[in-house]
Motif scaffolding. Structure first.
Motif, PDB file in Angstrom:
ATOM      1  N   LYS A 115       0.956  -1.186   0.016  1.00 38.69           N
ATOM      2  CA  LYS A 115      -0.022  -0.143   0.088  1.00 38.69           C
ATOM      3  C   LYS A 115       0.764   1.229   0.012  1.00 38.69           C
ATOM      4  O   LYS A 115       0.676   2.373  -0.784  1.00 38.69           O
ATOM      5  N   ARG A 116       1.961   1.362   1.041  1.00 37.60           N
ATOM      6  CA  ARG A 116       2.729   2.536   0.894  1.00 37.60           C
ATOM      7  C   ARG A 116       3.549   2.704  -0.378  1.00 37.60           C
ATOM      8  O   ARG A 116       3.634   3.826  -0.722  1.00 37.60           O
ATOM      9  N   ILE A 117       3.991   1.667  -1.065  1.00 40.45           N
ATOM     10  CA  ILE A 117       4.725   1.726  -2.277  1.00 40.45           C
ATOM     11  C   ILE A 117       3.840   2.222  -3.288  1.00 40.45           C
ATOM     12  O   ILE A 117       4.214   3.007  -4.184  1.00 40.45           O
ATOM     13  N   SER A 118       2.613   1.828  -3.434  1.00 44.19           N
ATOM     14  CA  SER A 118       1.559   2.275  -4.542  1.00 44.19           C
ATOM     15  C   SER A 118       1.327   3.832  -4.085  1.00 44.19           C
ATOM     16  O   SER A 118       0.772   4.329  -5.119  1.00 44.19           O
ATOM     17  N   GLU A 119       1.386   4.233  -3.119  1.00 41.41           N
ATOM     18  CA  GLU A 119       1.154   5.626  -2.640  1.00 41.41           C
ATOM     19  C   GLU A 119       2.157   6.737  -3.376  1.00 41.41           C
ATOM     20  O   GLU A 119       2.127   7.766  -3.261  1.00 41.41           O
ATOM     21  N   GLY A 120       3.504   6.009  -3.658  1.00 46.95           N
ATOM     22  CA  GLY A 120       4.412   6.912  -4.118  1.00 46.95           C
ATOM     23  C   GLY A 120       5.096   7.719  -3.217  1.00 46.95           C
ATOM     24  O   GLY A 120       5.839   8.683  -3.735  1.00 46.95           O
ATOM     25  N   ILE A 121       5.073   7.139  -1.836  1.00 43.19           N
ATOM     26  CA  ILE A 121       5.783   8.131  -0.942  1.00 43.19           C
ATOM     27  C   ILE A 121       7.333   7.800  -0.768  1.00 43.19           C
ATOM     28  O   ILE A 121       8.162   8.569  -0.090  1.00 43.19           O
ATOM     29  N   PHE A 122       7.919   6.622  -1.385  1.00 41.74           N
ATOM     30  CA  PHE A 122       9.271   6.407  -1.318  1.00 41.74           C
ATOM     31  C   PHE A 122      10.081   6.452  -2.730  1.00 41.74           C
ATOM     32  O   PHE A 122       9.193   6.098  -3.899  1.00 41.74           O
ATOM     33  N   ARG A 123      11.030   6.832  -2.870  1.00 44.46           N
ATOM     34  CA  ARG A 123      11.931   6.819  -4.003  1.00 44.46           C
ATOM     35  C   ARG A 123      12.972   5.677  -3.950  1.00 44.46           C
ATOM     36  O   ARG A 123      13.810   5.787  -2.913  1.00 44.46           O
ATOM     37  N   PRO A 124      13.349   4.693  -4.934  1.00 44.52           N
ATOM     38  CA  PRO A 124      14.567   3.863  -4.976  1.00 44.52           C
ATOM     39  C   PRO A 124      15.744   4.708  -4.637  1.00 44.52           C
ATOM     40  O   PRO A 124      15.746   5.693  -5.252  1.00 44.52           O
ATOM     41  N   SER A 125      16.709   4.250  -3.970  1.00 48.30           N
ATOM     42  CA  SER A 125      18.149   4.767  -3.876  1.00 48.30           C
ATOM     43  C   SER A 125      18.906   3.664  -3.319  1.00 48.30           C
ATOM     44  O   SER A 125      18.635   2.827  -2.600  1.00 48.30           O
ATOM     45  N   SER A 126      20.455   3.731  -3.734  1.00 47.29           N
ATOM     46  CA  SER A 126      21.353   3.063  -2.978  1.00 47.29           C
ATOM     47  C   SER A 126      21.511   3.367  -1.623  1.00 47.29           C
ATOM     48  O   SER A 126      22.010   2.282  -1.030  1.00 47.29           O
ATOM     49  N   ARG A 127      21.031   4.433  -1.132  1.00 45.00           N
ATOM     50  CA  ARG A 127      21.140   4.441   0.628  1.00 45.00           C
ATOM     51  C   ARG A 127      19.755   4.131   0.978  1.00 45.00           C
ATOM     52  O   ARG A 127      19.676   4.382   2.508  1.00 45.00           O
ATOM     53  N   PHE A 128      18.929   3.333   0.437  1.00 47.96           N
ATOM     54  CA  PHE A 128      17.653   3.203   1.019  1.00 47.96           C
ATOM     55  C   PHE A 128      17.303   1.642   0.981  1.00 47.96           C
ATOM     56  O   PHE A 128      17.549   0.963   0.016  1.00 47.96           O
ATOM     57  N   PHE A 129      17.145   0.996   2.085  1.00 46.20           N
ATOM     58  CA  PHE A 129      16.789  -0.429   2.042  1.00 46.20           C
ATOM     59  C   PHE A 129      15.378  -0.531   2.787  1.00 46.20           C
ATOM     60  O   PHE A 129      15.232   0.030   3.950  1.00 46.20           O
ATOM     61  N   ILE A 130      14.611  -1.455   2.301  1.00 46.46           N
ATOM     62  CA  ILE A 130      13.596  -1.796   2.930  1.00 46.46           C
ATOM     63  C   ILE A 130      13.681  -3.219   3.592  1.00 46.46           C
ATOM     64  O   ILE A 130      13.909  -4.154   3.099  1.00 46.46           O
ATOM     65  N   ASN A 131      13.749  -3.153   4.796  1.00 42.53           N
ATOM     66  CA  ASN A 131      13.936  -4.564   5.739  1.00 42.53           C
ATOM     67  C   ASN A 131      12.727  -5.270   6.233  1.00 42.53           C
ATOM     68  O   ASN A 131      12.058  -4.498   7.177  1.00 42.53           O
ATOM     69  N   VAL A 132      12.347  -6.156   5.845  1.00 41.05           N
ATOM     70  CA  VAL A 132      11.147  -7.081   5.980  1.00 41.05           C
ATOM     71  C   VAL A 132      11.523  -7.896   7.133  1.00 41.05           C
ATOM     72  O   VAL A 132      12.079  -8.906   7.013  1.00 41.05           O
ATOM     73  N   HIS A 133      10.555  -8.065   8.089  1.00 39.99           N
ATOM     74  CA  HIS A 133      10.830  -9.016   8.998  1.00 39.99           C
ATOM     75  C   HIS A 133       9.962 -10.260   8.721  1.00 39.99           C
ATOM     76  O   HIS A 133       8.765 -10.312   8.656  1.00 39.99           O
ATOM     77  N   LEU A 134      10.536 -11.392   8.589  1.00 36.94           N
ATOM     78  CA  LEU A 134       9.828 -12.746   8.444  1.00 36.94           C
ATOM     79  C   LEU A 134      10.958 -13.664   9.388  1.00 36.94           C
ATOM     80  O   LEU A 134      11.942 -14.084   9.226  1.00 36.94           O
ATOM     81  N   ASP A 135      10.099 -14.481  10.222  1.00 37.77           N
ATOM     82  CA  ASP A 135      10.575 -15.370  11.253  1.00 37.77           C
ATOM     83  C   ASP A 135      10.347 -16.807  10.750  1.00 37.77           C
ATOM     84  O   ASP A 135      10.535 -17.771  11.551  1.00 37.77           O
ATOM     85  N   GLY A 136       9.980 -17.160   9.591  1.00 34.85           N
ATOM     86  CA  GLY A 136       9.710 -18.638   8.981  1.00 34.85           C
ATOM     87  C   GLY A 136       8.865 -18.546   7.843  1.00 34.85           C
ATOM     88  O   GLY A 136       8.732 -17.614   7.314  1.00 34.85           O
ATOM     89  N   MET A 137       8.331 -19.887   7.476  1.00 36.49           N
ATOM     90  CA  MET A 137       7.521 -19.809   6.245  1.00 36.49           C
ATOM     91  C   MET A 137       6.099 -19.498   6.780  1.00 36.49           C
ATOM     92  O   MET A 137       5.890 -19.321   8.093  1.00 36.49           O
ATOM     93  N   SER A 138       5.313 -19.601   6.091  1.00 42.46           N
ATOM     94  CA  SER A 138       3.968 -18.734   6.241  1.00 42.46           C
ATOM     95  C   SER A 138       3.237 -19.495   7.692  1.00 42.46           C
ATOM     96  O   SER A 138       3.022 -18.582   8.496  1.00 42.46           O
ATOM     97  N   ALA A 139       3.047 -20.578   7.980  1.00 47.07           N
ATOM     98  CA  ALA A 139       2.403 -21.082   9.026  1.00 47.07           C
ATOM     99  C   ALA A 139       2.992 -20.800  10.358  1.00 47.07           C
ATOM    100  O   ALA A 139       2.327 -20.166  11.223  1.00 47.07           O
ATOM    101  N   ASN A 140       4.387 -20.815  10.481  1.00 47.80           N
ATOM    102  CA  ASN A 140       5.048 -20.369  11.642  1.00 47.80           C
ATOM    103  C   ASN A 140       5.221 -19.038  11.944  1.00 47.80           C
ATOM    104  O   ASN A 140       5.181 -18.482  12.924  1.00 47.80           O
ATOM    105  N   HIS A 141       5.533 -18.262  10.797  1.00 41.50           N
ATOM    106  CA  HIS A 141       5.394 -16.745  10.881  1.00 41.50           C
ATOM    107  C   HIS A 141       4.210 -16.110  11.319  1.00 41.50           C
ATOM    108  O   HIS A 141       3.966 -15.456  12.164  1.00 41.50           O
ATOM    109  N   ASP A 142       3.069 -16.738  10.678  1.00 39.08           N
ATOM    110  CA  ASP A 142       1.653 -16.188  11.057  1.00 39.08           C
ATOM    111  C   ASP A 142       1.436 -16.637  12.448  1.00 39.08           C
ATOM    112  O   ASP A 142       0.668 -15.705  13.234  1.00 39.08           O
ATOM    113  N   ALA A 143       1.930 -17.717  13.012  1.00 38.22           N
ATOM    114  CA  ALA A 143       1.714 -18.034  14.354  1.00 38.22           C
ATOM    115  C   ALA A 143       2.394 -17.007  15.453  1.00 38.22           C
ATOM    116  O   ALA A 143       2.008 -16.844  16.411  1.00 38.22           O
TER     117      ALA A 143
END
Length: 342
Positions: A115-143
């Motif tokens: 949703k936030r990317i679709s709003e266009g509020i961010f611009r790609p840059s070599s100084r910008f990383f999007i860090n997504v937290h995932l603790d496993g595959m779907s079942a365990n992460h959702d738990a």
């Protein structure tokens, strides 16, 4: 290269300047928490317990930028809470990346990423990383986040972010229930999505957890070492963000100093001390945090019993970086790793 050249050169120049001017303790990464509010209630999160009375408070963009200037760290990790909830997150990232020329890791659970990317509020840059937290595959992460469908939503956000040209990395926390096979499967899957790097770190029991709950959730030091020895073998050649020295520490092959002062945390209550995880006080400035904290008491060789099983990246990864700057052999090893040779 594992990281953009701009990050490597910026960090190298910064560290050399500190060493040449005789500064003993200096920040590498500012952990900036503009808010504690979150759209999830993860099982292992200590923030929602510790700061329950501050969930409606936020730092202003000006306060955030002032903290960056005061601290001076070349890298800013914008975390929380869920930073994509922060109303001015687009402005904050833009001013940090393009005005202050800092490298930013935006740490998110991924629920609002597409949703936030679709709003266009961010611009790609070599100084910008999007860090997504995932603790496993779907079942365990959702738990672990106590809500179904979160994994699929986060993965959809990763796909969109990669397609739009953003640098996407991930952060995976290992708990007692985390199995090596699943973590390997997750890393293989994330590489197939185009994720540029993956950080693995052991969870640590916040003091807000009762001892029984902590023992059920978190690994002890020896257990952590055993898991990472197996992971190291099975993830060789993968795009891990874990430096060689920190991996040596995680597998029990070497000791490292805790350099919690190099990853200071600034939140709505002030500068959090002594570290990102433990809270004894909040200070009015980074200088006061440095001056009033007993740093020698922290870490595996310190006197603070709360540190007994801690092997978290927020204290020991900067410790690894600082050791490598003073040891030519380890410095070369780190450089080869950064170049993708090691």
């Amino acid at each position: 290269m594992r990281f953009p050249l701009s990050l490597t050169t910026s960090m190298t120049r910064y560290i050399l300047k500190q060493n040449l001017t005789g500064v003993k303790k200096y920040p590498l990464v500012l952990m900036l928490e503009p808010l504690f509010k979150c759209n999830l209630h993860c099982t292992g999160c200590g923030r929602i317990r510790e700061y329950a009375d501050h969930m409606t408070e936020m730092l202003s963009v000006a306060e955030c930028l002032d903290s960056m200037t005061e601290c001076g760290a070349p890298v800013v990790s914008i975390c929380g809470g869920e930073p994509l909830i922060y109303p001015e997150i687009g402005e904050l990232v833009s001013k940090t990346v393009f005005d202050l020329k800092r490298h930013v890791y935006l740490c998110t659970n991924g629920v609002m990423l597409e949703k936030r990317i679709s709003e266009g509020i961010f611009r790609p840059s070599s100084r910008f990383f999007i860090n997504v937290h995932l603790d496993g595959m779907s079942a365990n992460h959702d738990a672990s986040v106590s809500r179904s469908g979160v994994w699929e939503t986060a993965v959809a956000g990763i796909r969109v972010a990669v397609k739009e040209g953003f640098q996407v990395c991930t952060n995976t926390t290992l708990y007692r229930e985390s199995q090596v096979d699943e973590i390997v499967e997750l890393c293989n899957f994330l590489e197939s999505l185009g994720v540029c790097s993956m950080m693995l770190a052991p969870a640590y029991p916040y003091t807000t957890f009762e001892s029984e709950a902590a023992d059920a959730l978190f690994l002890h030091r020896e257990e952590t070492q055993e898991r990472f020895r197996e992971l190291e073998k099975r993830l060789r050649g993968k795009r891990l963000a874990t430096t060689p020295l920190y991996m040596d520490f995680l597998t029990g092959r070497r000791k490292l100093p805790c350099a919690a002062w190099a990853n200071p945390t600034r939140n709505v209550c002030g500068w959090k001390g002594p570290c990102y995880l433990l809270t004894d006080a909040h200070y009015a400035s980074y200088a006061e945090l440095l001056e009033r904290t007993d740093w020698e008491s922290l870490g595996p060789d310190g006197t603070d019993s709360r540190c007994t099983h801690c092997m978290m990246h927020c204290g020991f990864e900067p410790g690894a970086v600082l050791v490598s700057t003073k040891n030519p052999i380890q410095g070369l090893r780190t450089m080869l790793w950064q170049l993708g040779i090691f």
